[in-house]
Design an enzyme around this catalytic site. Structure first.
Site, PDB file in Angstrom:
ATOM      1  N   SER A   1       0.862  -1.193   0.000  1.00 13.82           N
ATOM      2  CA  SER A   1       0.000   0.000   0.000  1.00 13.82           C
ATOM      3  C   SER A   1       0.892   1.235   0.000  1.00 13.82           C
ATOM      4  O   SER A   1       2.084   1.153   0.328  1.00 13.82           O
ATOM      5  CB  SER A   1      -0.837  -0.010   1.288  1.00 13.82           C
ATOM      6  OG  SER A   1      -1.529   1.204   1.454  1.00 13.82           O
TER       7      SER A   1
ATOM      8  N   TYR B   1      -1.711  -0.681  10.572  1.00 15.55           N
ATOM      9  CA  TYR B   1      -1.886  -1.037   9.156  1.00 15.55           C
ATOM     10  C   TYR B   1      -0.573  -0.806   8.400  1.00 15.55           C
ATOM     11  O   TYR B   1      -0.110  -1.660   7.646  1.00 15.55           O
ATOM     12  CB  TYR B   1      -3.021  -0.205   8.556  1.00 15.55           C
ATOM     13  CG  TYR B   1      -3.284  -0.484   7.083  1.00 15.55           C
ATOM     14  CD1 TYR B   1      -3.742  -1.723   6.661  1.00 15.55           C
ATOM     15  CD2 TYR B   1      -3.077   0.491   6.112  1.00 15.55           C
ATOM     16  CE1 TYR B   1      -3.993  -1.980   5.319  1.00 15.55           C
ATOM     17  CE2 TYR B   1      -3.329   0.249   4.767  1.00 15.55           C
ATOM     18  CZ  TYR B   1      -3.785  -0.994   4.376  1.00 15.55           C
ATOM     19  OH  TYR B   1      -4.017  -1.243   3.051  1.00 15.55           O
TER      20      TYR B   1
END
Ligand SMILES: NC(=O)c1ccc[n+]([C@@H]2O[C@H](COP(=O)([O-])OP(=O)(O)OC[C@H]3O[C@@H](n4cnc5c(N)ncnc54)[C@H](OP(=O)(O)O)[C@@H]3O)[C@@H](O)[C@H]2O)c1
Length: 248
Positions: A143, A156
Site C-alpha cells: 500500500s 496497518y
C-alpha cells in the site's frame, strides 16, 4: 489474450471483492487459469461460474488466510486441478485504523494475522511447488501505507511496511529457483476496504477520503497484468501507484 498470461495458473487470495476480484476478471479474460480464495464462498463460487461460462477456467476454494491449512488447500487445489502454480497473488487484507491510544488490541492482532501472517502462509504454500518447477511469481499487495505512516495508520502501515520487507527478502532468496517477486502498493482504490475501519472517527475520515479520491479497481488489475506479462527474464519488483489527484 496476452501471450505471457495465457495458460498461467494464478492463485488469488481476497478474490471475493475489490482488487482481487478485478485482477481475477482481467487475468481470466487474458487466458489465465485462476484459483479464487476468500471466506465468502457464495461470492467466489458465483465468480468462478461466471468466468467459466465466459469460456475461462476458474475454481473457487473457501479460504481464511489466517488458517495456514486452508491456504495450503487453496494452492494444492490449484495444482490438482491445473497441474502447477505459476503466480501466487497474496492480496487478502484489512485496513482498520485508529489512534494507538484507543488500544484496539484485538484489531491489531487481526490486522497482523491477515495482512502479514496470511501473506507468509501464501508464500509457505506456493514456494515448494515453485522451487520444484524452477519457475514462479509472487505478487504481494502492500500500500502507499507501506511507504508512509500517519496518525491512526500505525498498525496497518506496520503490516504493509512488513509486506515490503518480506517481499524483498524473498526476492533475494529465490534467485536460484527462477522465481519473480512483485510488490504492488496502491493508493486509494474504490473497494470495500473502508468498511474494515470500525473506529467511528477514523471511519468517517477514510470514507470521505475514498469518496473524493478513489479510482476504479481496474487500475490495480492492469498493474498485476503488466508485471505478469513481462518476458520471463524481466522481474518487476515494485509498483507504487496513486490516483492522480491523491496527495498523500
Ligand atoms: N483499496 C485500496 O485503496 C487499497 C490501497 C492499498 C492497499 N490495498 C490492499 O489491497 C488488498 C485488497 O483490498 P481491497 O481494497 O480489495 O478491499 P476489499 O474489497 O475489502 O477486499 C478485501 C479482500 O480480502 C479478503 N479477506 C479479508 N480477510 C480475509 C481472511 N481472513 N481470509 C481470506 N480473505 C480475507 C476479503 O474476502 P472475504 O471477506 O470474503 O474473506 C476480500 O476479498 C488489501 O491487502 C489492502 O490492504 C487496498
Amino acid at each position: 489474450m496476452n501471450e505471457n498470461i495465457q495458460g498461467k495458473v494464478i492463485v488469488i487470495t481476497g478474490a471475493s471483492s475489490g482488487l482481487g476480484e478485478a485482477a481475477a476478471r482481467l487475468l481470466a479474460a487474458q487466458g489465465a487459469r485462476v484459483a479464487l480464495g476468500a471466506r465468502r464462498q457464495d461470492r467466489i463460487q458465483a465468480q468462478a461460474r461466471e468466468l467459466t461460462a465466459a469460456g475461462g477456467k476458474a475454481i473457487a476454494v473457501t479460504t481464511d488466510v489466517t488458517d495456514r491449512t486452508q491456504v495450503q488447500r487453496l494452492v494444492d487445489a490449484a495444482v490438482e486441478t491445473f497441474g502447477r502454480v505459476d503466480v501466487m497473488i497474496n492480496n487478502a487484507g484489512l485496513m482498520p485504523q485508529s489512534l494507538l491510544e484507543r488500544l484496539r488490541i484485538d484489531e491489531w492482532d487481526r490486522t497482523i494475522d491477515v495482512n502479514l501472517k496470511g501473506m507468509l502462509y501464501g508464500i509457505a504454500a506456493a514456494l515448494p511447488y515453485m522451487q520444484r518447477q524452477k519457475s514462479g511469481h509472487f505478487i504481494n499487495v502492500s500500500s502507499v501505507a507501506g511507504h508512509k505512516v500517519g496518525p491512526g495508520t500505525a498498525v496497518y502501515a506496520a503490516t504493509k511496511f512488513g509486506v515490503r520487507a518480506l517481499s524483498e527478502g524473498l526476492r533475494q532468496e529465490v534467485k536460484p529457483y527462477n522465481i519473480r517477486t512483485t510488490i504492488i502498493s496502491p493508493g486509494a482504490v474504490a473497494t470495500e476496504l473502508p468498511d474494515s475501519v470500525s473506529d467511528p472517527d477514523a471511519g468517517a475520515r477514510v470514507r470521505k477520503f475514498y469518496a473524493e479520491q478513489a479510482i476504479p479497481a481496474d487500475s490495480f488489475a492492469r498493474a498485476v497484468a503488466f508485471a505478469i506479462s513481462q518476458p520471463d527474464d524481466v522481474d518487476i519488483n515494485e509498483i507504487l501507484f496513486r490516483p492522480t489527484r491523491q496527495e498523500v
